[in-house]
Motif scaffolding. Structure first.
Motif, PDB file in Angstrom:
ATOM      1  N   SER A  20       0.861  -1.180   0.000  1.00 23.92           N
ATOM      2  CA  SER A  20       0.000   0.000   0.000  1.00 23.92           C
ATOM      3  C   SER A  20       0.898   1.230   0.000  1.00 23.92           C
ATOM      4  O   SER A  20       1.921   1.250   0.695  1.00 23.92           O
ATOM      5  CB  SER A  20      -0.907   0.000   1.231  1.00 23.92           C
ATOM      6  N   GLY A  21       0.563   2.201  -0.811  1.00 22.92           N
ATOM      7  CA  GLY A  21       1.420   3.373  -0.959  1.00 22.92           C
ATOM      8  C   GLY A  21       2.483   3.206  -2.026  1.00 22.92           C
ATOM      9  O   GLY A  21       3.040   4.182  -2.525  1.00 22.92           O
ATOM     10  N   GLY A  22       2.790   1.965  -2.387  1.00 22.41           N
ATOM     11  CA  GLY A  22       3.707   1.706  -3.487  1.00 22.41           C
ATOM     12  C   GLY A  22       5.179   1.789  -3.166  1.00 22.41           C
ATOM     13  O   GLY A  22       6.009   1.737  -4.073  1.00 22.41           O
ATOM     14  N   SER A  23       5.533   1.886  -1.879  1.00 28.47           N
ATOM     15  CA  SER A  23       6.943   2.078  -1.554  1.00 28.47           C
ATOM     16  C   SER A  23       7.777   0.810  -1.690  1.00 28.47           C
ATOM     17  O   SER A  23       8.997   0.872  -1.845  1.00 28.47           O
ATOM     18  CB  SER A  23       7.084   2.624  -0.133  1.00 28.47           C
ATOM     19  N   ASN A  24       7.110  -0.329  -1.634  1.00 29.84           N
ATOM     20  CA  ASN A  24       7.827  -1.600  -1.731  1.00 29.84           C
ATOM     21  C   ASN A  24       7.241  -2.481  -2.820  1.00 29.84           C
ATOM     22  O   ASN A  24       6.017  -2.603  -2.932  1.00 29.84           O
ATOM     23  CB  ASN A  24       7.776  -2.351  -0.404  1.00 29.84           C
ATOM     24  N   THR A  25       8.109  -3.074  -3.613  1.00 31.91           N
ATOM     25  CA  THR A  25       7.685  -4.013  -4.648  1.00 31.91           C
ATOM     26  C   THR A  25       8.470  -5.308  -4.496  1.00 31.91           C
ATOM     27  O   THR A  25       9.606  -5.309  -4.001  1.00 31.91           O
ATOM     28  CB  THR A  25       7.894  -3.447  -6.060  1.00 31.91           C
ATOM     29  N   TYR A  26       7.840  -6.386  -4.926  1.00 38.60           N
ATOM     30  CA  TYR A  26       8.419  -7.710  -4.768  1.00 38.60           C
ATOM     31  C   TYR A  26       8.192  -8.493  -6.056  1.00 38.60           C
ATOM     32  O   TYR A  26       7.145  -8.371  -6.684  1.00 38.60           O
ATOM     33  CB  TYR A  26       7.757  -8.446  -3.596  1.00 38.60           C
ATOM     34  N   TYR A  27       9.183  -9.293  -6.437  1.00 39.27           N
ATOM     35  CA  TYR A  27       9.092 -10.042  -7.680  1.00 39.27           C
ATOM     36  C   TYR A  27       9.569 -11.470  -7.479  1.00 39.27           C
ATOM     37  O   TYR A  27      10.501 -11.730  -6.721  1.00 39.27           O
ATOM     38  CB  TYR A  27       9.950  -9.394  -8.765  1.00 39.27           C
TER      39      TYR A  27
END
Length: 127
Positions: A53-60
């Motif tokens: 939420s908020g987009g500060s962290n992404t995971y792949y």
């Protein structure tokens, strides 16, 4: 309650690009982490990517790292999955899902931690 609708799937040749969208409605969707999962015929559903939420962290997942990009535009209640350099093994039904887990940074890859799911969109990559 959050409703999710995916779009943007289709057929693409290997090496090409495709952008999937996941539009949310209902309760404040910006409070939720969002993940993309996929399921190929005869295989179990697998984690692809997620954004907090908020987009500060992404995971792949390792299989898409460097080729796929997740982003979100909360003003439009939309999460995007930009798929580049696609491969035939990317062929699957792609689902977006929303999670309000307090431990999203730990649970992002676990499908049972997602409360809401879309209906899925088919992506077919031909060689």
């Amino acid at each position: 309650q959050v409703q999710l609708v995916e779009s943007g799937g289709g057929s693409v040749q290997a090496g090409g690009s495709l952008r999937l969208s996941c539009v949310a409605s209902g309760r404040t969707s910006s409070d939720y982490g969002v993940g993309w999962f996929r399921q190929a015929p005869g295989k179990e559903r697998e984690f692809v990517t997620a954004i907090s939420s908020g987009g500060s962290n992404t995971y792949y997942s390792d299989s898409v790292k460097g080729r796929f990009t997740i982003s979100r535009e909360d003003a439009k209640n939309t999460v995007y999955l930009q798929m580049s350099s696609v491969k035939p093994e990317d062929t699957a039904v792609y689902y977006c899902a929303a999670s309000n887990s307090l431990f999203f940074r730990i649970h992002y890859g676990l499908d049972n931690k997602y409360k809401y799911w879309g209906q899925g969109t088919q992506v077919t990559v031909s060689s």
